[in-house]
Design a protein around this motif. Structure first.
Motif, PDB file in Angstrom:
ATOM      1  N   PHE A  51       0.812  -1.234   0.000  1.00 46.92           N
ATOM      2  CA  PHE A  51       0.000   0.000   0.000  1.00 46.92           C
ATOM      3  C   PHE A  51       0.842   1.280   0.000  1.00 46.92           C
ATOM      4  N   SER A  52       2.117   1.154  -0.353  1.00 45.48           N
ATOM      5  CA  SER A  52       2.953   2.360  -0.473  1.00 45.48           C
ATOM      6  C   SER A  52       2.478   3.188  -1.664  1.00 45.48           C
ATOM      7  N   LYS A  53       2.735   4.489  -1.604  1.00 45.65           N
ATOM      8  CA  LYS A  53       2.239   5.394  -2.639  1.00 45.65           C
ATOM      9  C   LYS A  53       3.391   6.136  -3.307  1.00 45.65           C
ATOM     10  N   ILE A  54       3.231   6.389  -4.569  1.00 42.81           N
ATOM     11  CA  ILE A  54       4.197   7.172  -5.342  1.00 42.81           C
ATOM     12  C   ILE A  54       3.439   8.293  -6.038  1.00 42.81           C
ATOM     13  N   ARG A  55       3.993   9.504  -5.947  1.00 37.91           N
ATOM     14  CA  ARG A  55       3.322  10.669  -6.529  1.00 37.91           C
ATOM     15  C   ARG A  55       4.134  11.213  -7.696  1.00 37.91           C
ATOM     16  N   PHE A  56       3.462  11.553  -8.767  1.00 33.10           N
ATOM     17  CA  PHE A  56       4.130  12.169  -9.915  1.00 33.10           C
ATOM     18  C   PHE A  56       4.234  13.672  -9.671  1.00 33.10           C
ATOM     19  N   LEU A  57       5.381  14.257 -10.055  1.00 35.41           N
ATOM     20  CA  LEU A  57       5.764  15.583  -9.559  1.00 35.41           C
ATOM     21  C   LEU A  57       5.299  16.731 -10.460  1.00 35.41           C
ATOM     22  N   TRP A  58       4.005  16.825 -10.648  1.00 39.80           N
ATOM     23  CA  TRP A  58       3.436  18.012 -11.297  1.00 39.80           C
ATOM     24  C   TRP A  58       3.392  19.145 -10.277  1.00 39.80           C
ATOM     25  N   SER A  59       3.127  20.354 -10.744  1.00 42.36           N
ATOM     26  CA  SER A  59       2.916  21.469  -9.817  1.00 42.36           C
ATOM     27  C   SER A  59       1.637  21.230  -9.024  1.00 42.36           C
ATOM     28  N   ASN A  60       1.438  22.023  -7.993  1.00 44.86           N
ATOM     29  CA  ASN A  60       0.240  21.847  -7.153  1.00 44.86           C
ATOM     30  C   ASN A  60      -1.040  21.997  -7.963  1.00 44.86           C
ATOM     31  N   TYR A  61      -1.006  22.850  -8.980  1.00 40.47           N
ATOM     32  CA  TYR A  61      -2.215  23.081  -9.793  1.00 40.47           C
ATOM     33  C   TYR A  61      -2.595  21.812 -10.559  1.00 40.47           C
ATOM     34  N   TYR A  62      -1.584  21.139 -11.121  1.00 40.07           N
ATOM     35  CA  TYR A  62      -1.857  19.952 -11.954  1.00 40.07           C
ATOM     36  C   TYR A  62      -1.823  18.657 -11.143  1.00 40.07           C
ATOM     37  N   GLY A  63      -1.069  18.634 -10.052  1.00 36.32           N
ATOM     38  CA  GLY A  63      -0.951  17.426  -9.234  1.00 36.32           C
ATOM     39  C   GLY A  63      -2.121  17.309  -8.283  1.00 36.32           C
ATOM     40  N   ASN A  64      -3.239  16.882  -8.819  1.00 39.25           N
ATOM     41  CA  ASN A  64      -4.478  16.914  -8.035  1.00 39.25           C
ATOM     42  C   ASN A  64      -5.206  15.585  -8.200  1.00 39.25           C
ATOM     43  N   PHE A  65      -5.492  14.928  -7.086  1.00 38.90           N
ATOM     44  CA  PHE A  65      -6.177  13.641  -7.146  1.00 38.90           C
ATOM     45  C   PHE A  65      -7.702  13.801  -7.136  1.00 38.90           C
ATOM     46  N   LYS A  66      -8.163  15.051  -7.011  1.00 39.28           N
ATOM     47  CA  LYS A  66      -9.606  15.267  -6.968  1.00 39.28           C
ATOM     48  C   LYS A  66     -10.251  14.818  -8.288  1.00 39.28           C
ATOM     49  N   ASN A  67     -11.307  14.045  -8.173  1.00 33.04           N
ATOM     50  CA  ASN A  67     -12.018  13.497  -9.347  1.00 33.04           C
ATOM     51  C   ASN A  67     -11.131  12.600 -10.204  1.00 33.04           C
ATOM     52  N   SER A  68     -10.122  12.008  -9.561  1.00 32.32           N
ATOM     53  CA  SER A  68      -9.215  11.164 -10.345  1.00 32.32           C
ATOM     54  C   SER A  68      -9.903   9.868 -10.763  1.00 32.32           C
ATOM     55  N   LEU A  69      -9.376   9.302 -11.828  1.00 34.95           N
ATOM     56  CA  LEU A  69      -9.854   8.027 -12.351  1.00 34.95           C
ATOM     57  C   LEU A  69      -8.836   6.943 -11.969  1.00 34.95           C
ATOM     58  N   LYS A  70      -9.260   5.698 -12.061  1.00 34.79           N
ATOM     59  CA  LYS A  70      -8.415   4.613 -11.559  1.00 34.79           C
ATOM     60  C   LYS A  70      -8.152   3.578 -12.656  1.00 34.79           C
ATOM     61  N   GLY A  71      -6.910   3.119 -12.720  1.00 38.61           N
ATOM     62  CA  GLY A  71      -6.537   2.014 -13.597  1.00 38.61           C
ATOM     63  C   GLY A  71      -5.603   1.100 -12.826  1.00 38.61           C
ATOM     64  N   ILE A  72      -4.945   0.176 -13.515  1.00 38.84           N
ATOM     65  CA  ILE A  72      -3.995  -0.705 -12.845  1.00 38.84           C
ATOM     66  C   ILE A  72      -2.615  -0.515 -13.467  1.00 38.84           C
ATOM     67  N   TYR A  73      -1.574  -0.856 -12.692  1.00 41.89           N
ATOM     68  CA  TYR A  73      -0.216  -0.699 -13.215  1.00 41.89           C
ATOM     69  C   TYR A  73       0.636  -1.907 -12.869  1.00 41.89           C
ATOM     70  N   LEU A  74       1.718  -2.057 -13.630  1.00 50.15           N
ATOM     71  CA  LEU A  74       2.710  -3.106 -13.393  1.00 50.15           C
ATOM     72  C   LEU A  74       4.064  -2.570 -13.843  1.00 50.15           C
ATOM     73  N   ILE A  75       5.098  -2.857 -13.047  1.00 48.97           N
ATOM     74  CA  ILE A  75       6.459  -2.479 -13.431  1.00 48.97           C
ATOM     75  C   ILE A  75       7.183  -3.718 -13.958  1.00 48.97           C
ATOM     76  N   LEU A  76       7.595  -3.640 -15.213  1.00 44.85           N
ATOM     77  CA  LEU A  76       8.273  -4.747 -15.870  1.00 44.85           C
ATOM     78  C   LEU A  76       9.791  -4.604 -15.752  1.00 44.85           C
ATOM     79  N   GLU A  77      10.468  -5.717 -16.048  1.00 49.29           N
ATOM     80  CA  GLU A  77      11.929  -5.682 -16.022  1.00 49.29           C
ATOM     81  C   GLU A  77      12.492  -5.015 -17.268  1.00 49.29           C
ATOM     82  N   LYS A  78      11.738  -5.123 -18.378  1.00 51.54           N
ATOM     83  CA  LYS A  78      12.220  -4.566 -19.647  1.00 51.54           C
ATOM     84  C   LYS A  78      11.027  -4.121 -20.493  1.00 51.54           C
ATOM     85  N   ALA A  79      11.315  -3.441 -21.564  1.00 51.89           N
ATOM     86  CA  ALA A  79      10.256  -2.909 -22.417  1.00 51.89           C
ATOM     87  C   ALA A  79       9.464  -4.039 -23.080  1.00 51.89           C
TER      88      ALA A  79
END
Length: 532
Positions: free
Chosen positions: A178-206
């Motif tokens: 349940f650790s969280k990572i935030r993408f570093l937009w400015s405060n104006y753009y870095g907003n989770f309000k009304n955010s949508l949800k998907g899933i992610y996976l980190i691969l070893e290679k492309a």
């Protein structure tokens, strides 16, 4: 056509190139085609199909109108999806000259990327087999780097959309810890309000064949998707809402993988919510639909040109956002400055628009409000603070204290008020910040930049007395108002950006900032001379 065919045939047969013409050139439809073989002393020779378009030697947009193709070369660098060599050479209207350059470019590619198999560490975006072009996902650097095999939900917000839907990736939430990572937009753009949800996976290679040809089928992921992630795809369906679906049917899979310097690149796949690619714990043999993901990180966003870190990493206050201040503020933000504050009490009038960064469309408004919106629309990395204040005479110690509390928060203060009264007031403030006072003479014949504080009024007055500007030709607005200097938008910006370039140069070279003046000489074809 006969002459073109003759020139092309003769050029390829010159002895100066290490190649053999295997199939003579001929005209087919509107093209000239042939086959050549490049000779290698260290590896097998390679055949290329040559195709010359009717517009050659001119380019079609940015694309060459000649191609050298071999579909067996896709594992090598700089090969297009059709197997043609990717190269760019100088433009020329001379067919023989252009062809000579293009053959040399082919031979250079052949030596470096085929014979030597060079890896120039230049990241190449994948070629997608099936791409949904309507949806674009923007990402930037994050506060932490996710690890291989991390997976969970990711969050994104909808940005400005016209014919394309633009989305900003905001953060990741690891399903296991349940650790969280935030993408570093400015405060104006870095907003989770009304955010949508998907899933992610980190691969070893492309997720690509060869170097950069994207996977076509879900089964291509068989060795990359773990059983736990396949189960997560199935289970996550229950935790997604209708609002999370793109075009009413797709949910989003964000795939990350390392590229260089510990940096993660991301790709997007759209998953059909009603026909998952997983059946009985295994992947099904169906097509993948990719969507466009764009790395918008700060270093890429400003990679083509930025100001020195002394400015971009500093807190900057622009005092007065009229013709000079508003244009300066935009140059600072387009130069990558991350923290810019605006100080002005004035309201935008219609007459301000022709030479400042304001629009007719927005009508009458506070300058700092409209300018802040403009600057925010330019950069997703700038923090803007607004002060709707006026600089008042220092009649009380409390007022002086209040000004100093604000001004001393900044590393640089650009005084663009062009007001002697403000200069007098500032001279009585022991400001710790680096103060730069900018003003422009009538008709934009001169720009004066005074460095430092304590003697701004006297220095400014002395310089302007020496300039002896023409004050009989000022502009008098309608109504009871002070006349103002005449200067066009382009003349102001020519001087202003020259001055900013000089300041930037001094900071890059570690040189001391000194008071300087820019002098326009229209009798010498509008030359600008720096005096410091």
């Amino acid at each position: 056509m006969d002459n073109r065919l003759r020139i092309i045939d003769e050029t390829f047969k010159k002895d100066i190139y290490n190649l053999i013409v295997r199939e003579g050139f001929e005209v087919v439809d509107s093209f000239i085609i042939g086959k050549i073989e490049l000779i290698s002393d260290v590896k097998s020779n390679v055949l290329f199909d040559v195709r010359v378009e009717a517009i050659y030697p001119l380019k079609l947009g940015n694309s060459e109108s000649i191609s050298f193709t071999n579909v067996d070369l896709k594992k090598y660098s700089h090969i297009n999806p059709d197997g043609s060599v990717c190269f760019h050479s100088l433009s020329s209207p001379d067919l023989e000259y252009k062809l000579d350059n293009d053959i040399k470019a082919l031979l250079e590619w052949f030596h470096e990327y085929y014979e030597l198999e060079m890896d120039d560490k230049h990241f190449e975006y994948p070629f997608y087999s099936k791409l949904n072009e309507k949806n674009v996902f923007l990402f930037c650097d994050s506060d932490f780097t996710p690890k291989k095999d991390d997976f969970g939900f990711f969050y994104y917000t909808k940005g400005y959309s016209t014919e394309k839907n633009n989305y900003l990736i905001q953060g990741l939430k690891n399903q296991n810890d349940f650790s969280k990572i935030r993408f570093l937009w400015s405060n104006y753009y870095g907003n989770f309000k009304n955010s949508l949800k998907g899933i992610y996976l980190i691969l070893e290679k492309a997720p690509v064949y060869h170097r950069n040809f994207s996977f076509n089928k879900w089964t291509d992921f068989k060795t990359l998707f773990s059983a736990s992630f396949l189960k997560f795809i199935n289970d996550s369906k229950k935790k997604l809402e209708k609002k999370d679906l793109i075009e009413g049917k797709f949910f989003v899979l964000l795939l990350g993988y390392p590229i260089y310097d510990n940096k993660i690149n991301y790709e997007i796949i759209l998953i059909d919510y009603y026909n998952l690619p997983v059946y009985k714990g295994d992947l099904v043999d169906s097509d993948i639909i990719w969507a466009k993901a764009v790395d918008s990180s700060y270093d890429i966003f400003f990679g083509r040109g930025k100001l020195h870190n002394s400015l971009t990493e500093s807190k900057i206050l622009v005092l007065g956002v009229g013709a000079i201040g508003s244009n300066l503020a935009e140059s600072l933000v387009r130069g990558g400055c991350k923290n810019v504050s605006l100080f002005d009490h004035d309201i935008k009038e219609i007459g301000n628009i022709c030479r400042a960064k304001y629009n007719f469309f927005s009508g009458e408004s506070f300058k700092v409000d409209e300018l802040a919106l403009l600057l925010t629309s330019i950069s997703p990395f700038v923090e803007i603070k607004k002060y709707r204040n006026v600089i008042l005479p220092l009649l009380t110690d409390e007022l002086k204290k209040n000004y100093l509390e604000v001004f001393d928060r900044y590393d640089y203060i650009f005084n663009c008020t062009a007001s002697n009264d403000v200069n007098i007031i500032i001279d009585d403030l022991p400001i710790k910040s680096q103060l730069l006072t900018l003003s422009i003479s009538n008709n934009a014949n001169d720009l004066v930049c005074i460095i430092g504080n304590g003697n701004v009024y006297q220095t400014n007055s002395k310089i302007y007395n020496e300039i002896n500007q023409d004050l009989n030709d000022l502009f008098n607005p309608q109504g009871c108002w002070n006349p103002t200097f005449k200067a066009s938008f382009h003349n102001i910006n020519a001087l202003l950006n020259f001055a900013l370039s000089n300041i930037d140069y001094k900071l890059k070279k570690g040189l001391e900032l000194k008071t300087f003046m820019l002098d326009v000489n229209e009798r010498e074809n509008y030359t600008i001379k720096l005096k410091d």
